[in-house]
Design a protein around this motif. Structure first.
Motif, PDB file in Angstrom:
ATOM      1  N   ALA A 188       0.814  -1.205   0.000  1.00  0.00           N
ATOM      2  CA  ALA A 188       0.000   0.000   0.000  1.00  0.00           C
ATOM      3  C   ALA A 188       0.850   1.259   0.000  1.00  0.00           C
ATOM      4  O   ALA A 188       0.397   2.312  -0.423  1.00  0.00           O
ATOM      5  N   ALA A 189       2.077   1.165   0.461  1.00  0.00           N
ATOM      6  CA  ALA A 189       2.934   2.349   0.537  1.00  0.00           C
ATOM      7  C   ALA A 189       3.095   3.008  -0.829  1.00  0.00           C
ATOM      8  O   ALA A 189       3.206   4.222  -0.931  1.00  0.00           O
ATOM      9  N   LYS A 190       3.089   2.209  -1.896  1.00  0.00           N
ATOM     10  CA  LYS A 190       3.247   2.793  -3.228  1.00  0.00           C
ATOM     11  C   LYS A 190       2.047   3.653  -3.617  1.00  0.00           C
ATOM     12  O   LYS A 190       2.147   4.501  -4.474  1.00  0.00           O
ATOM     13  N   HIS A 191       0.897   3.456  -2.966  1.00  0.00           N
ATOM     14  CA  HIS A 191      -0.301   4.237  -3.272  1.00  0.00           C
ATOM     15  C   HIS A 191      -0.257   5.633  -2.656  1.00  0.00           C
ATOM     16  O   HIS A 191      -0.931   6.537  -3.114  1.00  0.00           O
ATOM     17  N   VAL A 192       0.538   5.811  -1.605  1.00  0.00           N
ATOM     18  CA  VAL A 192       0.540   7.070  -0.864  1.00  0.00           C
ATOM     19  C   VAL A 192       0.961   8.236  -1.730  1.00  0.00           C
ATOM     20  O   VAL A 192       0.363   9.302  -1.680  1.00  0.00           O
ATOM     21  N   GLY A 193       2.010   8.074  -2.533  1.00  0.00           N
ATOM     22  CA  GLY A 193       2.498   9.167  -3.356  1.00  0.00           C
ATOM     23  C   GLY A 193       1.621   9.464  -4.548  1.00  0.00           C
ATOM     24  O   GLY A 193       1.773  10.494  -5.191  1.00  0.00           O
ATOM     25  N   ARG A 194       0.683   8.596  -4.845  1.00  0.00           N
ATOM     26  CA  ARG A 194      -0.147   8.749  -6.048  1.00  0.00           C
ATOM     27  C   ARG A 194      -1.453   9.493  -5.818  1.00  0.00           C
ATOM     28  O   ARG A 194      -2.150   9.795  -6.774  1.00  0.00           O
ATOM     29  N   ILE A 195      -1.815   9.718  -4.598  1.00  0.00           N
ATOM     30  CA  ILE A 195      -3.109  10.340  -4.326  1.00  0.00           C
ATOM     31  C   ILE A 195      -2.897  11.638  -3.552  1.00  0.00           C
ATOM     32  O   ILE A 195      -2.005  11.743  -2.716  1.00  0.00           O
ATOM     33  N   SER A 196      -3.711  12.621  -3.860  1.00  0.00           N
ATOM     34  CA  SER A 196      -3.630  13.892  -3.141  1.00  0.00           C
ATOM     35  C   SER A 196      -4.613  13.857  -1.969  1.00  0.00           C
ATOM     36  O   SER A 196      -5.533  13.032  -1.934  1.00  0.00           O
ATOM     37  N   VAL A 197      -4.396  14.764  -1.046  1.00  0.00           N
ATOM     38  CA  VAL A 197      -5.326  14.888   0.083  1.00  0.00           C
ATOM     39  C   VAL A 197      -6.723  15.159  -0.462  1.00  0.00           C
ATOM     40  O   VAL A 197      -7.704  14.572  -0.003  1.00  0.00           O
ATOM     41  N   GLY A 198      -6.815  16.009  -1.481  1.00  0.00           N
ATOM     42  CA  GLY A 198      -8.116  16.326  -2.084  1.00  0.00           C
ATOM     43  C   GLY A 198      -8.802  15.110  -2.675  1.00  0.00           C
ATOM     44  O   GLY A 198     -10.013  14.948  -2.551  1.00  0.00           O
TER      45      GLY A 198
END
Length: 161
Positions: free
Chosen positions: A4-14
């Motif tokens: 799941a760590a790879k998903h963190v950089g791909r999504i914005s807070v918005g």
């Protein structure tokens, strides 16, 4: 390493706000007592609230469960003290914007040791909600391949009942 760590950089807070629906940031008046602050957080099932100066409409700080625990440990005899004596002042509050990456928000939380980040529109300053460490953790858990095969977060929580 978690997938799941790879998903963190791909999504914005918005994007997380849209996908999950960000909880509104509870607001409390500076005039509230510690006792009233505890009651409001319990009632709203929240771990934090923004503290607002009613006269000016300005945010003056953030009240967190950690602030309350520390205060009640140090001053158990003062439950009627004003929130301004307990809350973290606005100048020390970390904020994030909808366009910030989730990775950045998570890094800020980790670096500062905070669990709650108010989300504000960088152009208008309008508070859009509160991003919590729980929101980030839930998102990551739901992206973990093994959690999907086990039925995701909801199945995990139901299994514990």
């Amino acid at each position: 390493a978690f997938g799941a760590a790879k998903h963190v950089g791909r999504i914005s807070v918005g994007e997380l706000v849209v996908e999950r629906g960000l909880r509104a940031a509870p607001e409390l008046s500076e005039a509230c007592s510690v006792r009233e602050g505890v009651g409001a957080l319990v009632e709203q099932r929240a771990s934090s609230a923004l503290v607002k100066n009613v006269a000016s409409g300005e945010i003056s700080g953030i009240l967190t469960a950690r602030d309350l625990l520390r205060w009640l440990h140090e001053r158990p005899d003062a439950p009627d003290a004003p929130l301004t004596e307990v809350a973290t002042p606005e100048a020390k509050v970390a904020w994030c914007a909808p366009e910030d990456s989730l990775e950045r928000a998570q890094s800020v939380m980790r670096a500062l040791g905070v669990r709650n980040l108010p989300v504000a529109d960088a152009r208008t300053g309008a508070v859009l909600g509160m991003l919590t460490a729980k929101d980030v953790g839930d998102y990551l858990f739901e992206r973990e391949p093994c959690s999907a095969s086990l039925g995701g977060k909801e199945a995990f929580l139901r299994a514990g009942k």
